[in-house]
Write an enzyme that holds these catalytic residues in place. Structure first.
Site, PDB file in Angstrom:
ATOM      1  N   GLU A  81       8.723  -4.265  10.311  1.00  0.00           N
ATOM      2  CA  GLU A  81       9.573  -3.552  10.332  1.00  0.00           C
ATOM      3  C   GLU A  81       9.815  -2.687  11.060  1.00  0.00           C
ATOM      4  O   GLU A  81       9.077  -2.029  12.475  1.00  0.00           O
ATOM      5  CB  GLU A  81       8.044  -2.913   9.339  1.00  0.00           C
ATOM      6  CG  GLU A  81       8.478  -0.566   8.821  1.00  0.00           C
ATOM      7  CD  GLU A  81       7.978  -0.680   8.167  1.00  0.00           C
ATOM      8  OE1 GLU A  81       6.741  -1.407   7.230  1.00  0.00           O
ATOM      9  OE2 GLU A  81       8.106   0.723   7.417  1.00  0.00           O
ATOM     10  N   LYS A 135      -0.737  -9.551   2.858  1.00  0.00           N
ATOM     11  CA  LYS A 135      -0.039  -9.139   4.396  1.00  0.00           C
ATOM     12  C   LYS A 135      -1.789  -8.328   5.087  1.00  0.00           C
ATOM     13  O   LYS A 135      -2.062  -7.294   4.301  1.00  0.00           O
ATOM     14  CB  LYS A 135       0.968  -8.314   3.299  1.00  0.00           C
ATOM     15  CG  LYS A 135       1.557  -7.819   4.876  1.00  0.00           C
ATOM     16  CD  LYS A 135       3.213  -7.209   4.462  1.00  0.00           C
ATOM     17  CE  LYS A 135       2.757  -5.511   3.762  1.00  0.00           C
ATOM     18  NZ  LYS A 135       2.358  -4.739   4.959  1.00  0.00           N
ATOM     19  N   ASP A 192      -0.587  -6.312  -0.468  1.00  0.00           N
ATOM     20  CA  ASP A 192      -0.755  -5.226   0.652  1.00  0.00           C
ATOM     21  C   ASP A 192      -2.427  -5.026   1.497  1.00  0.00           C
ATOM     22  O   ASP A 192      -3.387  -4.459   0.280  1.00  0.00           O
ATOM     23  CB  ASP A 192      -0.101  -4.573   1.129  1.00  0.00           C
ATOM     24  CG  ASP A 192       0.387  -4.146   1.926  1.00  0.00           C
ATOM     25  OD1 ASP A 192      -0.395  -4.598   3.105  1.00  0.00           O
ATOM     26  OD2 ASP A 192       1.344  -3.409   1.991  1.00  0.00           O
ATOM     27  N   ASP A 198       0.655  -1.860  -0.271  1.00  0.00           N
ATOM     28  CA  ASP A 198       0.098  -0.063  -0.136  1.00  0.00           C
ATOM     29  C   ASP A 198       0.912   0.614   0.620  1.00  0.00           C
ATOM     30  O   ASP A 198       0.365   2.306  -0.227  1.00  0.00           O
ATOM     31  CB  ASP A 198      -1.394  -0.062   1.389  1.00  0.00           C
ATOM     32  CG  ASP A 198      -0.567  -0.382   2.136  1.00  0.00           C
ATOM     33  OD1 ASP A 198       0.921  -0.131   2.742  1.00  0.00           O
ATOM     34  OD2 ASP A 198      -1.187  -0.041   3.661  1.00  0.00           O
ATOM     35  N   SER A 199       2.489   1.139   0.236  1.00  0.00           N
ATOM     36  CA  SER A 199       3.080   2.017  -0.197  1.00  0.00           C
ATOM     37  C   SER A 199       2.760   2.558  -1.291  1.00  0.00           C
ATOM     38  O   SER A 199       3.004   3.809  -1.772  1.00  0.00           O
ATOM     39  CB  SER A 199       4.513   1.552  -0.115  1.00  0.00           C
ATOM     40  OG  SER A 199       4.786   0.718  -0.468  1.00  0.00           O
ATOM     41  N   GLU A 212      -1.360  -5.395   8.981  1.00  0.00           N
ATOM     42  CA  GLU A 212      -0.590  -5.329   9.558  1.00  0.00           C
ATOM     43  C   GLU A 212      -1.234  -5.831  11.377  1.00  0.00           C
ATOM     44  O   GLU A 212      -2.762  -5.796  11.326  1.00  0.00           O
ATOM     45  CB  GLU A 212      -0.648  -3.401   9.265  1.00  0.00           C
ATOM     46  CG  GLU A 212       0.374  -3.464   8.487  1.00  0.00           C
ATOM     47  CD  GLU A 212       0.329  -1.725   8.019  1.00  0.00           C
ATOM     48  OE1 GLU A 212       0.205  -1.362   8.775  1.00  0.00           O
ATOM     49  OE2 GLU A 212       0.684  -1.452   6.953  1.00  0.00           O
TER      50      GLU A 212
HETATM   51  O1  KIV Z   1       3.618  -0.948   1.798  1.00  0.00           O
HETATM   52  C1  KIV Z   1       4.397  -1.719   1.957  1.00  0.00           C
HETATM   53  O2  KIV Z   1       5.274  -1.287   1.161  1.00  0.00           O
HETATM   54  C2  KIV Z   1       5.104  -2.228   2.956  1.00  0.00           C
HETATM   55  C3  KIV Z   1       6.649  -2.748   2.988  1.00  0.00           C
HETATM   56  C4  KIV Z   1       6.735  -1.261   3.606  1.00  0.00           C
HETATM   57  C5  KIV Z   1       6.439  -3.897   3.800  1.00  0.00           C
HETATM   58  O3  KIV Z   1       4.655  -2.850   3.773  1.00  0.00           O
END
Ligand code: KIV
Length: 270
Positions: free
Chosen positions: A188, A119, A90, A51-52, A121
């Site tokens: 992280e 993924k 994510d 989600d980055s 969190e």
């Molecule tokens: O969204 C992302 O790129 C991440 C990484 C920083 C692990 O969660």
């Protein structure tokens, strides 16, 4: 004829990743489109459609407003480009607030993309979500330590594991997530001692970002590691090339040649 020899020649599966713990460090990078995913194909074990992308692709301030629709769209693109790495989608903020919501959204990810895992969190407070997903045959990559989606409730991006009590909390989070069924855990923004303790405490691989050198693998955001993201550079980011500089130089040359009517020369003309 291709001059490029990929380092990985078979599809990476959950069992490939499980077997790598203690044997060989896992490499993971983010990707958001087919072009870069194709460049990474055969070079890394895992690709995270993070989600980055909300910052690196959309130019937003943080990850919070990323949506399931966006994650699905970008994961489809990545899966079109990469055939061998394990692709992980994510789950964005607000898409796993309860077991039912999580299963609904993650099922959509499986139905509409070729991602092999999702993924989420969170530590032990999110174990019931991991359980619901894995019981519904959805593979889950955990994510503990600094959790960008919880930036507002955590009061900012805070490095974790500075005190023994926090290391103990992180270790307990990791053990609980493993019991709930995660196949690996992203760790992280933690002190290296914490990452080491977490890595030793679980039998699933840990994948670090800003967590030192003792995790079972590393992940970096592609636009950080290749020097395209210029707003800021966190301490843990190593820039393996200066993408922005290269693009600027190329663009300047193009502009100069167009202005001077040097491009297109006869070589580039029908
Ligand atoms: O969204 C992302 O790129 C991440 C990484 C920083 C692990 O969660």
């Amino acid at each position: 004829m291709s001059i490029h020899t990929p380092k990985i020649d078979k599809k990476v599966t959950l069992s490939t990743i499980a077997k790598m713990k203690g044997v060989e460090p896992i490499t993971m990078v983010t990707a958001y489109d087919a072009l870069f995913a194709k460049l990474f194909d055969g070079e890394v074990e895992m690709i995270l459609v993070g989600d980055s992308l909300n910052m690196s692709f959309l130019g937003k301030e943080d990850t919070l407003s990323a949506t399931m629709d966006q994650m699905i769209y970008h994961t489809q693109a990545v899966c079109n480009g990469a055939t061998l790495p394990m692709v992980v989608l994510d789950m964005p903020f607000g898409t796993y607030t309860s077991p039912e919501v999580a299963v609904k959204n993650a099922t959509r990810a499986y139905l509409e993309t070729a991602a092999q895992a999702v993924k989420i969190e969170g530590g032990k407070e999110r174990a019931h979500i991991v359980e619901a997903l894995t019981q519904n045959s959805i593979a889950v990559l955990g994510h503990i330590g600094l959790m960008p989606q919880f930036l507002r409730s955590d009061g900012g991006y805070k490095i974790r594991g500075k005190a023994q009590a926090d290391i103990d909390t992180l270790v307990e989070d990791a053990i609980t997530l493993e019991k709930a069924g995660v196949f690996a855990i992203v760790v992280e923004g933690v002190k290296p001692e914490a990452a080491e303790a977490i890595t030793k405490a679980v039998s699933v691989p840990t994948i670090g970002i800003g967590a030192g050198n003792s995790t079972d693998g590393q992940v970096l955001v592609w636009s950080d590691m290749f020097g395209f993201f210029e707003d800021f550079k966190p301490k843990f980011v190593k820039q393996y090339c200066n993408g922005a500089k290269e693009v600027r130089e190329g663009l300047e040359q193009y502009r100069n040649e167009v202005k001077a009517r040097q491009f297109p020369s006869s070589e580039y003309t029908y």
